[in-house]
Design a protein around this motif. Structure first.
Motif, short mmCIF file in Angstrom:
data_model
loop_
_atom_site.label_atom_id
_atom_site.label_comp_id
_atom_site.label_asym_id
_atom_site.label_seq_id
_atom_site.Cartn_x
_atom_site.Cartn_y
_atom_site.Cartn_z
N LEU A 1 0.82 -1.20 0.00
CA LEU A 1 0.00 0.00 0.00
C LEU A 1 0.86 1.26 0.00
O LEU A 1 0.35 2.36 0.06
CB LEU A 1 -0.93 -0.01 1.22
CG LEU A 1 -2.07 -1.02 1.13
CD1 LEU A 1 -2.67 -1.28 2.49
CD2 LEU A 1 -3.14 -0.53 0.17
N SER B 1 -3.81 12.67 8.34
CA SER B 1 -4.90 13.57 8.03
C SER B 1 -6.03 13.46 9.04
O SER B 1 -6.86 14.34 9.15
CB SER B 1 -5.36 13.35 6.59
OG SER B 1 -6.61 12.80 6.52
N LEU C 1 -6.65 5.70 12.28
CA LEU C 1 -6.08 6.94 11.75
C LEU C 1 -6.28 6.97 10.24
O LEU C 1 -6.43 5.93 9.61
CB LEU C 1 -4.58 7.00 12.02
CG LEU C 1 -4.10 7.32 13.43
CD1 LEU C 1 -4.20 6.08 14.30
CD2 LEU C 1 -2.67 7.81 13.38
N ILE C 2 -6.28 8.16 9.65
CA ILE C 2 -6.22 8.24 8.19
C ILE C 2 -4.91 8.94 7.85
O ILE C 2 -4.61 10.01 8.38
CB ILE C 2 -7.41 9.01 7.60
CG1 ILE C 2 -8.72 8.28 7.90
CG2 ILE C 2 -7.25 9.14 6.09
CD1 ILE C 2 -9.95 8.94 7.31
N GLU D 1 -2.04 10.03 4.63
CA GLU D 1 -1.90 10.23 3.20
C GLU D 1 -0.53 9.74 2.78
O GLU D 1 0.47 10.05 3.41
CB GLU D 1 -2.03 11.71 2.85
CG GLU D 1 -3.46 12.17 2.79
CD GLU D 1 -3.57 13.67 2.79
OE1 GLU D 1 -2.71 14.31 2.16
OE2 GLU D 1 -4.50 14.19 3.44
N LEU E 1 1.53 8.49 -1.07
CA LEU E 1 1.52 8.28 -2.52
C LEU E 1 0.18 8.64 -3.15
O LEU E 1 -0.42 7.83 -3.86
CB LEU E 1 1.82 6.81 -2.86
CG LEU E 1 3.14 6.19 -2.43
CD1 LEU E 1 3.18 4.75 -2.90
CD2 LEU E 1 4.30 6.96 -3.03
N ASP E 2 -0.33 9.80 -2.88
CA ASP E 2 -1.59 10.27 -3.46
C ASP E 2 -2.81 9.45 -3.05
O ASP E 2 -3.87 9.56 -3.65
CB ASP E 2 -1.55 10.28 -5.01
CG ASP E 2 -0.49 11.22 -5.53
OD1 ASP E 2 -0.26 12.25 -4.86
OD2 ASP E 2 0.11 10.92 -6.58
N THR E 3 -2.66 8.58 -2.07
CA THR E 3 -3.83 7.81 -1.64
C THR E 3 -4.07 8.06 -0.16
O THR E 3 -3.20 8.55 0.55
CB THR E 3 -3.66 6.29 -1.85
OG1 THR E 3 -2.56 5.86 -1.04
CG2 THR E 3 -3.39 5.98 -3.30
N ARG E 4 -5.26 7.72 0.27
CA ARG E 4 -5.60 7.86 1.68
C ARG E 4 -5.78 6.48 2.27
O ARG E 4 -6.48 5.65 1.71
CB ARG E 4 -6.88 8.69 1.83
CG ARG E 4 -6.66 10.15 1.45
CD ARG E 4 -7.97 10.84 1.13
NE ARG E 4 -8.86 10.93 2.27
CZ ARG E 4 -8.61 11.72 3.33
NH1 ARG E 4 -7.54 12.45 3.38
NH2 ARG E 4 -9.46 11.77 4.33
N LEU E 5 -5.16 6.26 3.41
CA LEU E 5 -5.12 4.93 3.99
C LEU E 5 -5.66 4.99 5.41
O LEU E 5 -5.26 5.85 6.20
CB LEU E 5 -3.65 4.49 4.03
CG LEU E 5 -3.34 3.02 3.95
CD1 LEU E 5 -3.78 2.51 2.59
CD2 LEU E 5 -1.86 2.81 4.14
N ALA E 6 -6.59 4.09 5.73
CA ALA E 6 -7.06 4.01 7.11
C ALA E 6 -6.27 2.91 7.79
O ALA E 6 -6.04 1.85 7.20
CB ALA E 6 -8.55 3.68 7.13
N ILE E 7 -5.84 3.16 8.99
CA ILE E 7 -5.04 2.15 9.69
C ILE E 7 -5.43 2.14 11.17
O ILE E 7 -5.56 3.18 11.80
CB ILE E 7 -3.53 2.40 9.47
CG1 ILE E 7 -2.69 1.38 10.22
CG2 ILE E 7 -3.11 3.81 9.85
CD1 ILE E 7 -1.28 1.31 9.73
N PHE F 1 -6.49 -3.72 10.94
CA PHE F 1 -7.34 -2.91 10.08
C PHE F 1 -6.47 -1.98 9.25
O PHE F 1 -5.91 -1.02 9.75
CB PHE F 1 -8.31 -2.09 10.93
CG PHE F 1 -9.26 -1.25 10.14
CD1 PHE F 1 -10.37 -1.81 9.53
CD2 PHE F 1 -9.04 0.11 9.99
CE1 PHE F 1 -11.24 -1.03 8.80
CE2 PHE F 1 -9.92 0.89 9.26
CZ PHE F 1 -11.01 0.32 8.65
N MET G 1 -6.75 -0.26 5.34
CA MET G 1 -7.68 -0.20 4.24
C MET G 1 -7.54 1.12 3.50
O MET G 1 -7.36 2.16 4.12
CB MET G 1 -9.08 -0.28 4.86
CG MET G 1 -10.17 -0.42 3.89
SD MET G 1 -11.68 -0.55 4.86
CE MET G 1 -12.80 -0.79 3.56
#
Lengths: 82, 656
Positions: free
Chosen positions: A39, A50, A57-58, A60, A62-68, B478, B480
């Motif tokens: 990812l 962010s 957490l969210i 940013e 590589l131009d994507t948004r990732l929830a972790i 988690f 995603m």
């Protein structure tokens, strides 16, 4: 390449929203490390938080948004960038 | 016939391209938004295979495994990778892995216009030159560039020696070393072994074992030494080293073929997310959305269902008036027309529900919902993503069980599948509507809503219990992607909804029709007996199982039989009640008013809400996680139903 704000390693969960950091170590299991690499989150990559209040957490990257999840984010150590 | 496989990250427009290419020729099996298994279609002389969206070809999740195994074992003639140009870097990361696999690659750059708006300009000729594979710009939504893409695909020369991804001098040396250890099996296996890939490592361990190599000089231990060496040199874990090398190669490609204007990007998704994932207003918005989905679904579908119902009852009356009461006309009216009618009445709500769910999924909101629900799901030992199959369970349990494939860990999958039947499926709705209208005419919406909510509460309770007993241990992580928000296309929504509806009609057409006919036969035999009377075969069967329901307040052989048939298909409950009480579906409301009391009606409703999933679901559970869990699911749900109904009956007798 941007510079570190300080040398202190902090878990990702301690990084406030809006701040950027360089990922230094990822202390998760091998499977998860691989997933994170796929990812775009690997040791050495630059990320920006962010959202970080409660729950996952969210970030940013590589131009994507990732929830972790918080549990995972707690095992990712970063150095805050200027 | 040549096979063309479509590969790509999730949400890049692969399925849109697939639909544009194959038109109406596709096979059913694509669950909303998520291609969880490969699906096939035809385009001219090609078989097009749409593979599940995947970020890489490691063996992390089910989708990745399906994709990887297909590429490795079936060796498709051509592989088209669809790339979302707004997320070029991560998409090209997958490209490097496809190159390692030495497939005949064609790259389709999608969403070029959107990328351009964000200041990303791509020189496709330069990129193609650097990669050594053809690159074509397309817009999957408007079918632009698709002819050119297929033209390029046709001309691709499979004989050409393909370029390797360059990992940098240090790593290349060690890939070579591992390759030699493997007796030059393939570069791909060498790389995978080096980056500690689970499957390939297992394969090589087997070879080690066959060769009876002692552990000190086995291939695995040699590779281990190389890994440790690399980790020391780079000061990172081996996964990061290899991934970093790939990203490095990608940056090199981008440096020469992509121009990024300094223009500040407008992150609309970020702004929208600020509200939708907010801890205070996110959840109310979420619940309002879910409510709206169900509201719109039923408001729109009800009049259409009513028309269908009307047409079928009119048909029955006509048949009876033309042919008179006879054995044959009874078969046509009670068996065939009632059977087909009871199936078709469900087509509008099921279509609408899947349509609405596709809107949520295609727009990107589903991922936010999973995000919001993760904290809560976590407490049940589930994953935020479990929420998707559970929501689908309100439509139909079968696709919901299949959708659980998006979960990465086996434990999450089993637990999710076991809880799915508690989400009241569309087929149970007619029973609720009937009884609510008969007993609680002033509170019918309250009863309906209450039953749905109670199903969710039961799922929570059972989830917590199972998590504390059978499924102890850590829940899976988690992680995603939050996809960019997007306007769903009407065509895509209709295709998704229609495919699922078609699957339902097929299932219903076979299973339910068979059941209705069987019911009619059992009710008519032995010869000479009154239709659906106590002495018919069905009456005898019903009487045998009735004592089981005695404590629950609704013991009658007719009810028992309808519940028995409900195990085959929930759709059969109302129609069989109509048949068994000899009144048809229209007169049923008056009949049950006489036969049930409010407490026993409630008890009956709760039993139907909770008891054994239908035959199709049970078979799907068996296929997905094994016969043991299928049996467990049947027994668990039925026991829960029995206990809850017992409580409901006795408590409501005191209150009502």
């Amino acid at each position: 390449m941007s510079t570190w704000k300080s040398d202190t390693l902090i878990p990702l969960t301690d990084l406030r929203a809006g701040k950027s950091a360089e990922v230094i170590t990822i202390n998760c299991g091998h499977q998860l490390i691989k997933r994170l690499c796929d990812l775009g989150l690997l040791e050495g990559s630059t990320i920006k938080v962010s959202k970080n209040d409660s729950g996952p957490l969210i970030i940013e990257i590589l131009d994507t948004r990732l929830a972790i999840g918080r549990g995972q984010a707690n095992k990712i150590y970063v150095r805050e960038l200027e | 016939m040549k096979t063309v496989a479509l590969v790509g990250n999730p949400n890049v427009g692969k399925s849109t391209l697939f639909n544009s290419l194959t038109g109406s020729n596709q096979h059913v099996g694509n669950w909303p938004g998520k291609t969880v298994a490969k699906i096939e279609g035809r385009y001219k002389e090609y078989t097009i295979v749409d593979l599940p969206g995947t970020y890489s070809l490691s063996a992390y999740s089910n989708e990745e495994l399906i994709t990887r195994n297909f590429l490795r074992e079936s060796r498709p003639d051509i592989v088209i990778q669809v790339i979302d140009c707004t997320k070029l870097e991560r998409n090209l990361y997958l490209t490097t892995q496809l190159m390692e696999l030495k497939v005949n690659l064609v790259i389709a750059l999608n969403m070029v216009t959107l990328a351009k708006k964000r200041g990303v300009l791509i020189d496709e000729n330069k990129l193609s030159q650097l990669l050594g594979y053809p690159v074509v710009k397309i817009e999957a939504n408007s079918s632009k560039g698709i002819l050119k893409l297929m033209d390029v695909t046709k001309k691709i020369d499979s004989g050409v020696q393909r370029r390797n991804v360059f990992f940098g001098k240090e790593i290349e040396e060690h890939i070579e070393q591992v390759s030699t250890l493997l007796e030059k099996r393939s570069r791909w296996e060498a790389i995978k072994l080096l980056e500690d890939d689970k499957d390939v490592t297992e394969e090589i361990k087997r070879i080690d074992h066959e060769k009876k190599l002692i552990s000190k000089s086995s291939i695995i231990s040699d590779v281990k030494r190389i890994q440790i060496h690399l980790e020391e040199v780079f000061g990172k874990n081996i996964e990061s080293i290899i991934a970093d090398a790939r990203y490095h190669y990608v940056s090199g490609l981008m440096l020469e073929s992509v121009k990024k204007n300094k223009k500040e990007r407008i992150m609309t998704s970020e702004n929208v997310d600020y509200f939708l994932t907010n801890r205070f207003i996110g959840l109310p918005i979420f619940f309002a959305t879910i409510f709206l989905v169900f509201f719109i679904t039923f408001i729109i579908s009800k009049p259409i269902s009513d028309i269908i119902q009307f047409v079928f009852s009119y048909l029955s009356v006509q048949v009876l008036s033309v042919f008179g009461e006879s054995f044959l006309s009874s078969f046509v009216v009670d068996g065939l027309i009632a059977g087909v009618g009871s199936v078709l009445v469900f087509v509008p709500p099921i279509f609408m529900l899947f349509f609405m769910i596709s809107v949520i999924e295609d727009s990107g909101y589903m991922a936010r919902a999973a995000f919001l629900m993760d904290r809560f799901m976590h407490k049940l030992g589930l994953h935020g993503k479990s929420f998707l199959p559970l929501i689908l369970g309100f439509g139909c349990t079968v696709p919901a069980i299949l959708a659980s494939r998006i979960l990465d860990s086996k434990k999450d999958r089993i637990l999710t599948i076991l809880l799915t039947p508690f989400m009241s499926c569309g087929a149970k709705l007619p029973v609720y509507v009937l009884f609510a209208a008969a007993f609680f005419p002033n509170h019918n919406y309250l009863v309906l809503f209450g039953l749905y909510i109670f199903g969710i509460i039961m799922a929570i309770i059972i989830g917590i219990i199972l998590n504390k007993t059978l499924f102890k241990g850590l829940s899976s992580p988690f992680v995603m992607e939050m996809p960019s928000y997007r306007f769903p296309t009407l065509k895509g929504l209709i295709i998704h909804a229609w495919e699922n509806t078609l699957a339902f009609i097929k299932k219903a057409g076979t299973v339910i029709l068979f059941m209705v006919v069987l019911l009619w036969l059992l009710a008519s035999l032995p010869v000479g007996v009154d239709y659906a009377s106590k002495d018919s075969l069905i009456g005898i069967l019903g009487q045998t199982i009735t004592p089981f329901f005695e404590p629950l307040g609704f013991a009658s052989w007719q009810n028992s039989v309808s519940l028995f048939f409900g195990v085959f298909a929930k759709e059969a409950i109302v129609s069989s009640l109509g048949t068994l009480y000899g009144v048809g579906e229209d007169g049923l409301i008056n009949t049950i008013k006489l036969l049930f009391t409010s407490p026993s009606a409630l008890s009956f409703l709760f039993f139907i809400l909770l008891y054994s999933p239908c035959l199709a679901s049970i078979l799907t559970i068996k296929k997905e996680i094994g016969a043991r869990w299928a049996i467990f699911s049947m027994l668990m749900t039925t026991s829960v139903a029995w206990l809850v109904s017992l409580a409901v009956y006795h408590v409501s007798k005191l209150l009502l």
